[in-house]
Each structure stands twice: as structure tokens, then as C-alpha cells.
Write an enzyme that holds these catalytic residues in place. Structure first.
Site, PDB file in Angstrom:
ATOM      1  N   ASP A 130       0.620  -1.242  -0.063  1.00  0.00           N
ATOM      2  CA  ASP A 130      -0.025  -0.111   0.144  1.00  0.00           C
ATOM      3  C   ASP A 130       0.909   1.367  -0.036  1.00  0.00           C
ATOM      4  O   ASP A 130       1.877   1.311  -0.661  1.00  0.00           O
ATOM      5  CB  ASP A 130      -0.836  -0.115   1.355  1.00  0.00           C
ATOM      6  CG  ASP A 130      -2.378   0.612   1.121  1.00  0.00           C
ATOM      7  OD1 ASP A 130      -2.296   1.960   0.839  1.00  0.00           O
ATOM      8  OD2 ASP A 130      -3.308   0.111   0.898  1.00  0.00           O
ATOM      9  N   SER A 149     -11.006  -1.021  -0.523  1.00  0.00           N
ATOM     10  CA  SER A 149      -9.849  -0.924   0.227  1.00  0.00           C
ATOM     11  C   SER A 149     -10.214  -1.373   1.693  1.00  0.00           C
ATOM     12  O   SER A 149      -9.281  -1.915   2.507  1.00  0.00           O
ATOM     13  CB  SER A 149      -9.371   0.394   0.250  1.00  0.00           C
ATOM     14  OG  SER A 149      -8.627   0.415  -1.040  1.00  0.00           O
ATOM     15  N   HIS A 183      -3.595   5.989   3.923  1.00  0.00           N
ATOM     16  CA  HIS A 183      -4.430   4.874   3.332  1.00  0.00           C
ATOM     17  C   HIS A 183      -4.082   3.359   3.781  1.00  0.00           C
ATOM     18  O   HIS A 183      -4.672   2.389   4.327  1.00  0.00           O
ATOM     19  CB  HIS A 183      -4.359   4.728   1.805  1.00  0.00           C
ATOM     20  CG  HIS A 183      -5.469   3.838   1.130  1.00  0.00           C
ATOM     21  ND1 HIS A 183      -4.931   2.370   0.949  1.00  0.00           N
ATOM     22  CD2 HIS A 183      -6.627   3.937   0.733  1.00  0.00           C
ATOM     23  CE1 HIS A 183      -5.931   1.902   0.290  1.00  0.00           C
ATOM     24  NE2 HIS A 183      -6.816   2.715   0.182  1.00  0.00           N
TER      25      HIS A 183
END
Length: 403
Positions: free
Chosen positions: A160, A348, A193
Site C-alpha cells: 500500500d 480498500s 491509506h
């Protein structure tokens, strides 16, 4: 808001004459390709190919990275002229040549209580996604039942934007692994994220598998973007690091983009090497078979649901989705401080719930193969609860009770 990221490859071999640092890009780079060798052609044939490249090298040709996931995926990332590309495509040892592309981080805009058995702990006021993975019926009672050792001894690779490893909820169980984006690496998440995804997998408050170890594999930059080559590099790192650490392992990829055979093949090879992946199905409300890595056959492709058990409006669907999990309005860890949190949505956010479920299973079944892990997660899933799944999707919702 949806952020996008391009994926990149891991370099295992440096070529003194031709190797160069891979450029950081936010658009599909011109004349960059992933050259994939045929399986099982042998190292001599691959070496001869690289000697050929050295002999034909000009000022334009550059080799950025090479990849080797056992004998199942061997490739390299290079800048090539049209004539060089055509010549490489014609060689017998080459399976295919694929243009380097951009991939995306898949975040979107941002019954009565059960009695716990003696081996269980009950978390009160738990985040709704945790509660839903723990109940057969839609009963968001705020209670999450789990084993104290859930995820213990299991490595979870978070492919990520990196991880803010100093977050208090990680309790020292988040470590830095690899950076395909920045050199020198800041060794932290500058986007948020990846930290959010890691939190859903293994943090003490928001995590499914609260004792797992998260390993940061940074393939997306601070804007949430990176190259396909960089993502493949991260997958390559996962496979090689797993062989070094020798711990039961899972991986999470909450990213994607257009269909990429190279990325799919790399992920399939890493699964075959011993690491099962949870991957986000994508946020375009389209057939998940159109995007990668959710179209790869070996990992667990995860669609998203909301708190009413409906498919999230943005979630991809279809036969390439394996399972659904909570992904709308998920609270988890964030960057900016040791106690920072954020509430965001996307496939996600769904994928890390399944990654955590897999980590829980592996902590109790450390010898299980990746195929066995996937089969167990799908067999345990709650059936026929998700509304609006669209044609071809399985009506399976992730489940992992304490028992």
C-alpha cells in the site's frame, strides 16, 4: 473521494551498466514495459537474454528492476524503444511484454448479545465492521468476540502507501519492510491509506487479528499513486521476505487499476510461493474481472458492503469477486499522530477485514497452505445475506467468530 495509485516492481538484480532508479510517475510512463519470461525456461536462458540486452543496449534502453518469484514469475521492468520491444517480443524465451500502467488505491469518498466462551475476549463499542464479521445475522450490538491470541505469530504484509508504524494502536507490531517509491525512503506512510488498512487487519482497537504483525510494503506514494512496476516489486518483496522470515503469512492489496496479466501472474506466483493475498475488488461498480489484481484467480478478491448488508454502491462485482466484507464508513488508524483515526469507505476497507480473518485462521492453523486458507475463509462465510450483489457475484459475507 477516490485516490489512485500506480503499481511497481521489486528489483532483485542490479545491472551495473544499465540499471537505473525507477522514476516516480503519476501518469502511465512512456515506453516502459514489463517483460515476462516463460515459466521454467531456466536461469541460463534468462541470463542469455540479459546478455543479449547488454549487447544491444543504447542510450535509450534502461533496465529498472528485475523480478523473481521462485520459478513461477521471472520478469524485468525496462524502458525500450519500439524496435527493441519488437525484437524482445520475438524471442523464444519471452512469454509476453506488457506496458507499465497506473494502479489505484481503492478508497471511496471518504440477535441478543452472545455469551463468550472461556477462551474469548469481548470488545465493547467495537467498530461496526468488526462486529459484522463476528455475527451470522445483522445485529450491530457493538460486541466483538475474539481469541486473545488472534493473529499471533502471523505476518501481514500491507502492500500500500506504507504504514505509520509509531501509531499507538500497533503496539510495536508494525514494522517497515520495503519501499518501491522513494529512495531514500522516509520509512513512513505519508498518505494514510496503508495505515488505515493495517489498522483494520491488526490494530488493538480496530483490528480483526489483534496480535498479528504488520509489515509495510510501500508501492504507492503520498498522493496514493504509483506504477504497476512498483506494485509488482512489492509483491516480489512479499514472496522473498516470506522465505526469509518463515512465519505464516498473509498479504493485503487495497489497490488496483486496469487489467494486467503481469500483475495477476505475479500475485498468483506469490500465492503459490506460500502467501495468501486479500485484494480489493475495485470501486467502479463494474465487473471485477476487468481490473487487476482482483481478476487474478489465486488471491481472495473482496467486494464491499455497507452497514445494512447491501453491496456498497461503488463496489465491483461478478464472478471474479470471491467474498464481501464491510467497507463503507470504516473507522481505523491514520497518520498525523499516535492516536489519529479516520473514517473512510471503499473496497480498500473491505479487503483488510478478510486479510484479518485469514490471519486469525492461520494463527490457529499455521501449517495451512494458501489454498487451504482461501477455502476455509469461503467455507466459513455467512451465506445469502448481502443485497444487490449483481449477476455472477457469490452471496458470501466474511465471518470469523471466536470459536
Amino acid at each position: 473521494m477516490r485516490s489512485f495509485a500506480a503499481i511497481a516492481l521489486l528489483a532483485l538484480v542490479a545491472f551495473a551498466a544499465m540499471a537505473s532508479a525507477a522514476p516516480t510517475v503519476h501518469e502511465a510512463p512512456a515506453d516502459e514495459y514489463i517483460v515476462v519470461f516463460k515459466q521454467h525456461i531456466g536461469s541460463d536462458s534468462r541470463s542469455a537474454h540479459m546478455d543479449f540486452l547488454h549487447g544491444k543496449a543504447d542510450n535509450y534502453t534502461q533496465i529498472y528492476r528485475t523480478y523473481a518469484i521462485e520459478e513461477n514469475f521471472n520478469a524485468y521492468h525496462a524502458r525500450l524503444s519500439k524496435s527493441m520491444k519488437a525484437e524482445i517480443e520475438s524471442r523464444a524465451e519471452v512469454s509476453y511484454v506488457e506496458a507499465n500502467t497506473i494502479m489505484y488505491a481503492y478508497d471511496e469518498e471518504a440477535a441478543p448479545p452472545r455469551a463468550a466462551g472461556p477462551a474469548c475476549t469481548v470488545q465493547k463499542n467495537a467498530e461496526w465492521g468488526l462486529v459484522r464479521t463476528n455475527s451470522r445475522d445483522l445485529d450491530l450490538d457493538g460486541l466483538y468476540h475474539y481469541h486473545d491470541n488472534a493473529g499471533e505469530g502471523v505476518d501481514a504484509y500491507i502492500v500500500d502507501t506504507g504504514i505509520y508504524t509509531e501509531h499507538s494502536q500497533f503496539e510495536g507490531r508494525a514494522i517497515w519492510g520495503f519501499d518501491a517509491v522513494d529512495s531514500p525512503s522516509p520509512k513512513t506512510d505519508e498518505n494514510g491509506h496503508g495505515t488505515h488498512c493495517a489498522g483494520t487487519v491488526m490494530s488493538s482497537l480496530y483490528g480483526v487479528a489483534k496480535k498479528a504483525t504488520a509489515i509495510a510494503v510501500k508501492v504507492l506514494g503520498r498522493t496514493g499513486s504509483g506504477t504497476n512496476a512498483g506494485v509488482i516489486a512489492g509483491v516480489n518483496f512479499v514472496a522473498s521476505e516470506y522465505k526469509k522470515r518463515k512465519n505464516p503469512s498473509v498479504a493485503n492489496m487495497s489497490l488496483g487499476g486496469g487489467y494486467s496479466k503481469a500483475l495477476n501472474d505475479a500475485v498468483d506466483a506469490a500465492v503459490k510461493a506460500g502467501v495468501q493475498f486479500a485484494v480489493a475488488a475495485g470501486n467502479e461498480s463494474q465487473d471485477a474481472c476487468n481490473v487487476s489484481p482482483s481478476s487474478a484467480p489465486s488471491p481472495v478478491s473482496v467486494g464491499s458492503t455497507d452497514s445494512s448488508d447491501a453491496r456498497s454502491y461503488f463496489s465491483n462485482y461478478g464472478k471474479c469477486v470471491d467474498i464481501f466484507a464491510p467497507g463503507s464508513a470504516i473507522m481505523s488508524t491514520w497518520i498525523g499522530g499516535k492516536y489519529a483515526t479516520n473514517n473512510i469507505s471503499g473496497t480498500s476497507m473491505a479487503s483488510p477485514h478478510v486479510c484479518g480473518v485469514m490471519a486469525k485462521y492461520l494463527s490457529n492453523n499455521p501449517g495451512a497452505s494458501p489454498a487451504a486458507v482461501k477455502a476455509a475463509v469461503l467455507a466459513a462465510a455467512t451465506k445469502d445475506k448481502v443485497a444487490d450483489i449483481k449477476t455472477g457475484s457469490p452471496n458470501l459475507l466474511a465471518f470469523a467468530d471466536c470459536e
